[in-house]
Scaffold this motif. Structure first.
Motif, PDB file in Angstrom:
ATOM      1  N   ILE A 162       0.835  -1.204   0.000  1.00 11.44           N
ATOM      2  CA  ILE A 162       0.000   0.000   0.000  1.00 11.44           C
ATOM      3  C   ILE A 162       0.872   1.257   0.000  1.00 11.44           C
ATOM      4  CG2 ILE A 162      -1.742   1.291   1.316  1.00 11.44           C
ATOM      5  CD1 ILE A 162      -2.554  -1.500   2.542  1.00 11.44           C
ATOM      6  N   SER A 163       1.852   1.302   0.928  1.00 11.04           N
ATOM      7  CA  SER A 163       2.571   2.557   1.129  1.00 11.04           C
ATOM      8  C   SER A 163       3.656   2.780   0.087  1.00 11.04           C
ATOM      9  CB  SER A 163       3.166   2.587   2.542  1.00 11.04           C
ATOM     10  OG  SER A 163       4.119   1.548   2.680  1.00 11.04           O
ATOM     11  N   GLY A 182       1.617   1.642  -3.894  1.00 11.05           N
ATOM     12  CA  GLY A 182       0.237   2.014  -4.182  1.00 11.05           C
ATOM     13  C   GLY A 182       0.097   2.906  -5.399  1.00 11.05           C
ATOM     14  N   ASP A 183       1.121   3.745  -5.687  1.00 12.85           N
ATOM     15  CA  ASP A 183       1.025   4.633  -6.849  1.00 12.85           C
ATOM     16  C   ASP A 183       1.169   3.866  -8.156  1.00 12.85           C
ATOM     17  OD1 ASP A 183       3.638   3.968  -6.187  1.00 12.85           O
ATOM     18  OD2 ASP A 183       4.470   5.882  -6.878  1.00 12.85           O
ATOM     19  N   PRO A 234      -2.090   0.348  -8.132  1.00  7.98           N
ATOM     20  CA  PRO A 234      -3.240   0.767  -7.307  1.00  7.98           C
ATOM     21  C   PRO A 234      -4.250  -0.346  -7.052  1.00  7.98           C
ATOM     22  CG  PRO A 234      -3.318   1.758  -9.509  1.00  7.98           C
ATOM     23  CD  PRO A 234      -1.970   1.107  -9.381  1.00  7.98           C
ATOM     24  N   ALA A 240      -2.903  -2.491  -4.349  1.00  7.99           N
ATOM     25  CA  ALA A 240      -2.912  -1.752  -3.079  1.00  7.99           C
ATOM     26  C   ALA A 240      -4.322  -1.685  -2.504  1.00  7.99           C
ATOM     27  CB  ALA A 240      -2.358  -0.349  -3.297  1.00  7.99           C
ATOM     28  N   GLN A 241      -5.305  -1.448  -3.364  1.00  6.01           N
ATOM     29  CA  GLN A 241      -6.685  -1.404  -2.871  1.00  6.01           C
ATOM     30  C   GLN A 241      -7.084  -2.760  -2.291  1.00  6.01           C
ATOM     31  OE1 GLN A 241      -9.132  -0.086  -6.180  1.00  6.01           O
ATOM     32  NE2 GLN A 241      -7.731   1.628  -6.544  1.00  6.01           N
ATOM     33  N   ARG A 293      -5.503  -3.287   1.027  1.00  6.59           N
ATOM     34  CA  ARG A 293      -6.136  -2.500   2.090  1.00  6.59           C
ATOM     35  C   ARG A 293      -7.346  -3.216   2.679  1.00  6.59           C
ATOM     36  NH1 ARG A 293      -7.916  -0.752   5.724  1.00  6.59           N
ATOM     37  NH2 ARG A 293      -8.447   1.344   6.407  1.00  6.59           N
TER      38      ARG A 293
END
Lengths: 772, 291
Positions: free
Chosen positions: B77-78, B81-82, B85, B88-89, B92
């Motif tokens: 995520i950190s 995430g960019d 995505p 990362a979602q 989460r």
């Protein structure tokens, strides 16, 4: 006290000492709070003593079967196994039961009647060895078709007997007026069928305890329970020991909610300890815990209400069926509660209620927070909304028009003789501000949360209301007394009160409250709470929202007695009879302060023990249900605001607001915690918490699939607490732990109905019910 | 039960080769639960947590990201995430903060649960699972071929998951998951979408609605041809609906304690439609921002 073994387990709660301020009405910090938050509190699963064995339980995989063979030989042959016991090894009575029914086998005898029923026990040097040995016990089953339809049992109780007692556990009718005549004149008639699934207490501390053989041939039992003295009454006959040879000490309790009222491992560990002569620890894992305690009764309910066109109720015709599973447990009293509180806090001139508790091969059910009142509340509140809709009234207005108040009669004929300002509570609820629209820039504010099922599409807001009434303390003739022993002496130059009760701190904050009461009554700062054990008299159960009332009352009475002795002695010394205890000083009304408590006490030790009783109650009439069956009644009302994703059936509870009358706020912090927690437990029942059963078999015995609300499911609350004192109760207080659990569930479901237009006659509401 | 704790990747491969029945632990949030419940008793546990190489990620010369199997969700995520995505979602939505600190995408692939949250976004972005054995070296398995059955994957007994190779997002990505509570929940069903504008292609992944995670291939093909990639025109309601229908048809869900097959199918069609709308709106907004 009998001769005691000197063995003391490590990792067992000791004296709780508090030093400081905080009397009745303050919110001192819990003495056990820091330990619990820091992970240092000794829960029952942490109990340990050198040389102890580990016990384990073989349980039935079948909901109903005959045991045709049982061979423990291979298990006994496992190295490290010290004992394998079956029902033949039970030293005394082979049956027990919480409410005197005595129908539950300590270990299954020739047949099993529910999934998870204990069949055999193993003690071994290592828990893993014990568990493996369980697998070596050869049980031959003749599997039978389980009886799982409670309504079918009511229709044919003679042929659908799960066990010798039946059939039907209890049928409690309530008859008021003439329902059939009223029906003929009702201008509006509404009806509904409702279902409540099986909710679990979902306490986090699994059933655990330690049994240590004592030198006198008895036992020291350290267990996590709600009511030690009632445990003892059941344990002693089964172990073939007199009660005074078993000394019970409360181990650290990790939540209870009714699930520790019935015995779990107590007799089993005792049997293994007596058999081996060694300390035996038992601790269930999470999976086993789902089979180690009773759950909330599932309910099937049929309601029909008649009203005048203005919304005034004229009759209620109600059938409530509660499935208690294979053994009696608390079903008798749960059924009584469902009957007496079956139409809630509303005035209805003609009532016909038939409440049934039934035996089946489904999971055993018994006590859980709300105790029979929760199920009925879901139904009668849905009915109030139906009446409102049929009469063109708001949900609040229809409730106000029919609300009880002081002087009203309950369905049982009992007159409410203390404040019951329900209409005012509803008006206060109505006046509370509404929450703003959701900030959809943060997914956590939307149904589905960070699972990102919507960015706002399909989301509709709804508002709903719920009202609940709960009996406080035990009902129907039960004298559930409490006992407290209080000692006052000077220790290290400071007056110190020692409070000793057998009351179970199960997380509700009773130890905090006991210190507050001792400070208020004795004017001391330093209070020590002795570990709860059976070295002092019965305190009754930590259930029925009763410990503030009952043990609070006992501690108050014992403190008053100690104070009386102190002032009497001071009277002799100072030659005055106008003495009171104020701010830690003996004060003469005329002469002012005469001495500090320390000076007045000197070397003396004053110790007094007092029993406290609530006012007597009556059994419900078996035919009419009439009688003054309850000691105290408590009201809570909820408003729920929800955002529902109407396309996916997912729900975000945006806010809950509650108004509760507690008589007297003893400790606001603890009280608000109870209201938050009760509301959360009601939210769980509304939206997710269910033990799913198929053919008597539990399909989700773990926290993977038995879901309880997380912090992202539980919304902020607005709370308005009223203090209309009950003159019969200590400090005027009203038990507060259960009422919020009742009313939050129907409020949430009503809010979902408001958002979706769906009928939603079953809880927990599942997404597929909303989108169906 | 043996507990093997190699400190290097080479030692880990050697250990797995020597004891092919060992269950690798990469985080342990799944394996340890099963062991606690006595659901399985592996002959050995191979703890990969100390193997530092696995906890790193890098960009390969061709621009592909190579994410070590031991990078925990919190870092997906950190730190990624960019560029990833969708993953990362999905990360989460996994468990609680404690679980996300410990659990890994590599572990998720190893367990190969049909409900694993990482799988749909990896499918939607054509990830490749890099596996390795000491005997045969590295093997690159397209993630769509990695899942072979319920909780089964394409690993040979002596192989371990080294990394996930996946291109950084070249277009919008979304992941959505149905659960009956708003956090800490196993997927009732889930869906991931990734737009690949350079290839004028849409990627999808369906979770918890078939014996294995799977792509909705017909839905991808339909939509890839349907979208106005150059003009970035609005999405037609009928196309979005058809996409939802095709995703629904690609699923083969069952009734179980978490939900019914009918509900899963319905929810997938809604999630497909919604995530597509979000993704396409992002894609269109991107042009507007650029112009």
């Amino acid at each position: 006290m009998p001769p005691r073994s000197t063995a003391t387990p490590v990792k067992s709660p000791g004296h709780v000492e508090t030093h400081g301020q905080g009397g009745v009405g303050d919110s001192p910090v819990r003495p056990d709070g820091t330990l619990k938050v820091a992970g240092e509190f000794a829960f029952a699963s942490d109990l340990w003593i050198d040389g102890m064995l580990w016990g384990a339980t073989l349980r039935s995989p079948h909901p109903r079967a005959r045991i045709v063979s049982l061979d423990i030989g291979p298990a006994l042959a496992v190295p490290g196994v010290r004992a394998v016991l079956t029902h033949e090894d039970v030293p005394g009575s082979r049956f027990y039961g919480i409410d005197g029914a005595g129908d539950q086998p300590v270990l299954a005898i020739d047949q099993v009647r529910h999934e998870g029923e204990p069949i055999a026990l193993v003690a071994a040097d290592h828990p893993e060895t014990a568990r493996r040995a369980l697998g070596k016990i050869a049980v031959g089953f003749e599997v039978l078709e389980p009886i799982t339809d409670a309504r079918a049992v009511i229709a044919d109780p003679e042929n659908l007997k799960v066990q010798p007692l039946g059939g039907i556990t209890r049928h409690q009718p309530v008859r008021v007026g003439d329902v059939d005549a009223a029906r003929a004149h009702a201008e509006v008639v509404v009806s509904g069928e409702y279902e409540v699934g099986i909710q679990d207490q979902a306490f986090l501390g699994p059933e655990s305890g330690l049994a240590i053989p004592s030198e006198d041939g008895g036992l020291d039992l350290h267990v996590s329970t709600q009511w030690m003295h009632n445990d003892l009454k059941q344990i002693a006959p089964c172990l073939g020991l007199p009660e005074d040879r078993i000394h019970m000490t409360l181990a650290g309790v990790g939540g209870a909610f009714g699930g520790r009222e019935d015995l779990s491992m107590q007799i089993h560990a005792g049997m293994l300890a007596l058999h081996t002569g060694r300390p035996v620890k038992m601790s269930y894992n999470r999976y086993e815990s789902f089979f180690g305690h009773v759950h909330r009764h599932p309910a099937m309910m049929r309601y029909e209400y008649g009203a005048r066109a203005d919304g005034t109720l004229v009759y209620a015709d109600v059938e409530i069926v509660l499935d208690g599973g294979a053994y009696t447990s608390s079903t008798l009293n749960v059924t009584g509660n469902a009957a007496s509180l079956g139409v809630g806090p509303y005035e209805i001139p003609n009532i016909r209620i038939d409440a049934y508790g039934v035996y089946t091969n489904n999971p055993p059910c018994g006590a859980m927070r709300g105790f029979g009142a929760v199920q009925a509340c879901f139904a009668y509140e849905a009915m109030m909304d139906k009446v409102a809709a049929a009469c063109g009234l708001s949900p609040l207005e229809v409730r106000r028009r029919n609300a009880v108040s002081q002087g009203s009669r309950l369905a049982t004929g009992q007159v409410i003789d203390s404040p019951a300002p329900l209409a005012e509570m509803l008006t206060r609820l109505e006046a509370m501000p509404m929450p703003p629209d959701a900030d959809t820039s943060d997914l956590r504010n939307l149904p589905g949360g960070v699972s990102q099922t919507t960015h706002g599409e399909g989301v509709v807001r709804g508002v709903g209301y719920g009202v609940g009434i709960k009996n406080i303390c035990f009902s129907e003739g039960f004298d559930d007394l409490s006992t407290a022993r209080v000692r006052l002496e000077v220790i290290g130059g400071e007056a110190t009160a020692l409070v000793h009760t057998a009351a179970a701190e199960v997380g509700q904050g009773l130890v905090t409250l006991q210190t507050q009461i001792a400070r208020t009554e004795l004017g001391v700062r330093r209070v020590t709470i002795a570990p709860a054990d059976t070295g002092v008299g019965d305190a009754g159960s930590s259930s029925a929202s009763r410990q503030s009332y009952m043990t609070g009352g006992a501690v108050k009475a014992a403190c008053e007695a100690v104070r009386g002795v102190l002032l009497e002695r001071a009277a002799g010394r100072f030659g005055r009879h106008d003495l009171t205890l104020v701010g830690g000083k003996v004060v003469s009304r005329e002469a002012g302060p005469l001495a500090t408590i320390e000076e007045a006490l000197g070397d003396a030790v004053i110790e007094e023990t007092r029993e406290f009783h609530h006012r007597p109650t009556q059994k419900m009439d078996p035919v009419t249900g009439q009688g003054n069956s309850h000691s105290q009644l408590a009201l809570c009302v909820h408003r729920a605001v929800v955002d529902v994703d109407t396309e996916l059936g997912l729900v975000k509870v945006v806010e809950m607001a509650a108004v509760q009358d507690v008589g007297k706020i003893m400790n606001r912090l603890s009280l608000e915690g109870q209201i938050h927690g009760g509301s959360a437990q009601g939210l769980g029942l509304a939206l997710m918490e269910e033990i799913v059963v198929s053919g008597g078999v539990v399909r989700n015995p773990s926290f993977t699939d038995y879901l309880i609300p997380t912090i992202l499911d539980m919304p902020p609350m607005r709370i308005d607490i009223l203090e209309n004192p009950d003159p019969a109760a200590p400090y005027g207080l009203r038990g507060a732990g259960e009422p919020p659990t009742l009313s939050s569930t129907p409020a949430i479901v009503a809010a979902i109905r408001d958002a979706t237009g769906r009928a939603l006659s079953r809880v927990p509401v599942r997404p597929e019910h909303i989108v169906a | 039960m043996d507990f093997l704790r190699p400190l290097t990747w080479a030692d880990a491969l050697a250990a797995q080769a020597a004891q092919p029945g060992a269950t690798p632990v990469q985080g342990g949030t799944d394996v340890m639960v099963e062991i606690n419940f006595d659901a399985r008793r592996p002959e050995a546990l191979l703890d990969l947590n100390p193997v530092r190489e696995l906890a790193e990620h890098e960009t390969l010369p061709d621009g592909t990201l190579r994410v070590g199997a031991g990078v925990p969700y919190v870092r997906l995520i950190s730190e990624l995430g960019d560029r990833l995505p969708g993953l990362a979602q999905a990360s989460r939505t996994v468990g609680s903060p404690q679980i996300r600190n410990r659990g890994t995408a590599g572990g998720n692939l190893g367990a190969a649960s049909p409900a694993g949250d990482c799988h749909p976004p990896l499918l939607a972005s054509d990830a490749i699972v890099e596996v390795e054995s000491s005997a045969r070296g590295t093997r690159l398995i397209p993630v769509a071929e990695f899942f072979t059955g319920v909780k089964r994957n394409a690993l040979e007994p002596d192989e371990l998951i080294r990394a996930i190779r996946v291109a950084p997002a070249s277009g919008p990505q979304y992941f959505a998951k149905i659960g009956t509570r708003n956090a800490m929940v196993i997927a009732v069903c889930s869906f991931a979408i990734a737009l690949h504008p350079a290839e004028r292609r849409v990627g999808t992944g369906i979770g918890s609605a078939a014996p294995t995670p799977r792509r909705a291939t017909a839905a991808e093909e339909f939509l890839s041809g349907e979208l106005d990639w150059d003009g970035r025109g609005p999405l037609s309601i009928s196309a979005a609906r058809r996409f939802g229908d095709l995703v629904r048809e690609a699923a083969a869900p069952i009734d179980d304690v978490r939900g019914t097959a009918d509900y899963r199918r319905h929810a997938l069609s809604v999630l497909a439609r919604r995530t597509l709308t979000w993704a396409w709106n992002d894609y269109r907004a991107d042009r507007e921002e650029a112009s």
